[in-house]
Motif scaffolding. Structure first.
Motif, short mmCIF file in Angstrom:
data_model
loop_
_atom_site.label_atom_id
_atom_site.label_comp_id
_atom_site.label_asym_id
_atom_site.label_seq_id
_atom_site.Cartn_x
_atom_site.Cartn_y
_atom_site.Cartn_z
N THR A 1 -3.47 -3.08 -6.63
CA THR A 1 -3.78 -2.44 -7.89
C THR A 1 -5.28 -2.48 -8.14
OG1 THR A 1 -3.47 -4.52 -9.10
CG2 THR A 1 -1.56 -3.06 -8.90
N ASN A 2 -5.74 -1.62 -9.04
CA ASN A 2 -7.15 -1.61 -9.40
C ASN A 2 -7.55 -2.95 -10.04
OD1 ASN A 2 -7.49 1.04 -8.56
ND2 ASN A 2 -6.87 1.87 -10.54
N GLY A 3 -8.73 -3.43 -9.67
CA GLY A 3 -9.21 -4.69 -10.20
C GLY A 3 -8.66 -5.91 -9.52
N GLN B 1 -9.39 -7.28 -6.67
CA GLN B 1 -10.38 -8.14 -6.03
C GLN B 1 -11.02 -9.11 -7.02
OE1 GLN B 1 -12.73 -5.00 -3.98
NE2 GLN B 1 -12.37 -6.21 -2.15
N PRO C 1 -4.03 -5.17 -14.02
CA PRO C 1 -4.26 -3.74 -14.31
C PRO C 1 -4.06 -3.38 -15.77
CG PRO C 1 -2.19 -4.06 -13.13
CD PRO C 1 -2.90 -5.37 -13.11
N ARG D 1 0.82 -1.22 0.00
CA ARG D 1 0.00 0.00 0.00
C ARG D 1 0.85 1.27 0.00
NH1 ARG D 1 -2.84 -3.82 2.77
NH2 ARG D 1 -5.02 -4.11 2.16
N SER E 1 -2.15 3.98 -10.91
CA SER E 1 -3.20 2.96 -11.00
C SER E 1 -3.23 2.12 -9.73
CB SER E 1 -2.97 2.06 -12.22
OG SER E 1 -4.04 1.16 -12.39
N ASN E 2 -3.02 2.78 -8.58
CA ASN E 2 -3.04 2.08 -7.31
C ASN E 2 -4.46 1.81 -6.84
OD1 ASN E 2 -0.31 2.42 -7.39
ND2 ASN E 2 -0.20 3.88 -5.72
N ASP E 3 -4.60 0.83 -5.96
CA ASP E 3 -5.85 0.61 -5.24
C ASP E 3 -5.81 1.53 -4.02
OD1 ASP E 3 -8.12 -0.30 -4.00
OD2 ASP E 3 -7.17 -2.11 -3.20
N VAL E 4 -6.27 2.76 -4.19
CA VAL E 4 -6.11 3.78 -3.15
C VAL E 4 -6.93 3.48 -1.90
CG1 VAL E 4 -5.52 5.58 -4.79
CG2 VAL E 4 -7.92 5.16 -4.25
#
Length: 343
Positions: A197-199, A201, A206, A175, A186-189
């Motif tokens: 990263t996004n997506g 889950q 990405p 994180r 393109s982080n999972d903020v």
């Protein structure tokens, strides 16, 4: 109104600073001398041969030149010229993402009759700090089952697999890392996915590996433009079109027959997985819009995964049981008159 405007301006400045802090290009620099003396006003021309993109520079009073904002990769043809001296031409010059390639030049006088000329030298080792670069060939040759860009990043000695998923750079939680695609973070903020990263889950990558031209893993960069992380940064840039049309199409497939659980002590399969499959389809296409000036590149990828559900009625006695679900369905039918599809 004033407070709102101030907040908007502050947010705009932060956003602008964040955008400017990303690195998606390369650069070229060096010294030009003749007979041991610095050459002032020598012309340096670099041409990106696949696209015809041209970059120019002139040496300063110390004989140095620098070209910023160059396309990553190559090959480049670099020509150094000065009146009264023979042109020096360098072919097959490759540039790395976020790195400055050093090219030192020693010009020779342009005599009418020249004998044998031998040019020797050693390429300077360029370093932008604790970082590792992976070009397109390295990415394509990396073995990976999930086609995850992290499989390439893990080739760096600075990267390790995290116990909770994703990767750790320099021992820091993912994180605190930064994942950038063409300078866009393109982080999972929200910290919802273990991959960071996004997506993450949904198990989606990405970006497709076939769309990546070069990847850089950086921990302690010398370049002040690289910021926004306290762990490490994964900086990826996508491919671009050239003066020639080019494309690719691919398909990857796996099923339960390609995986199994093993008894490590007796070294044989004891329990095969139930029916499941993963199918990946993709294609890329690029080329010129205006030769030597404007190009396009497109990439599309579709991934479909089918696997048995891990949560179902009766899978554990700690939560809702199958009999309880049947009672709920019967009560729903009695109240609404809509027949349930349970069972």
């Amino acid at each position: 109104m004033y407070k709102r405007l101030s907040t908007f301006v502050a947010m705009l400045m932060i956003t602008f600073a964040s955008v400017m802090a990303q690195v998606t290009t390369s650069s070229l620099s060096g010294d030009v001398v003749a007979g041991g003396e610095s050459v002032i006003g020598a012309t340096v021309t670099a041409i990106h041969e696949p696209s015809g993109t041209r970059y120019n520079a002139v040496t300063n009073e110390k004989g140095r030149f620098t070209i910023q904002g160059m396309r990553v990769g190559g090959p480049y043809k670099v020509t150094v010229s000065y009146l009264g001296y023979k042109d020096e031409v360098y072919n097959d010059i490759q540039l790395s993402l976020g790195q400055t390639r050093t090219l030192n030049v020693d010009l020779k006088e342009n005599a009418q009759e020249l004998g044998e000329v031998t040019v020797t030298g050693r390429s300077g080792r360029n370093s932008g700090g604790a970082a590792a670069n992976f070009n397109q060939q390295r990415i394509e040759n990396t073995p990976t089952i999930s086609r995850d860009i992290y499989d390439v990043a893990k080739l760096s000695t600075l990267v390790s697999t995290s116990r909770v998923g994703g990767i750790s750079i320099a021992g820091i939680n993912n994180r605190y890392n930064s994942f950038q695609i063409d300078g866009t973070v393109s982080n999972d903020v929200f910290g919802l996915a273990s991959s960071g990263t996004n997506g993450g889950q949904t198990g989606a990558n990405p970006i497709s590996m076939d769309a990546i031209q070069e990847l850089q893993v950086s921990v302690a960069p010398f370049d002040v433009r690289q910021s926004g992380f306290t762990g490490g940064a994964i900086n990826a840039i996508t491919k671009s079109g050239t003066n020639q049309f080019h494309g690719s199409a691919y398909m990857y497939y796996t099923n339960q027959d390609m995986y199994s659980k093993y008894n490590r002590l007796q070294d044989y399969a004891v329990d095969k997985l139930s029916q499941r499959s993963t199918k990946t389809y993709g294609a890329t296409f690029g080329g010129p819009i205006v030769k030597d000036k404007l190009f396009f590149f497109a990439s599309a990828e579709y991934k479909k995964t089918e696997a048995p559900a891990t949560i179902y009625p009766g899978y554990t006695t700690k939560y809702v049981t199958e009999s309880t679900l049947k009672q709920i369905a019967d009560q729903y039918t009695a109240l609404t008159g809509i027949s349930d599809s349970y069972g």
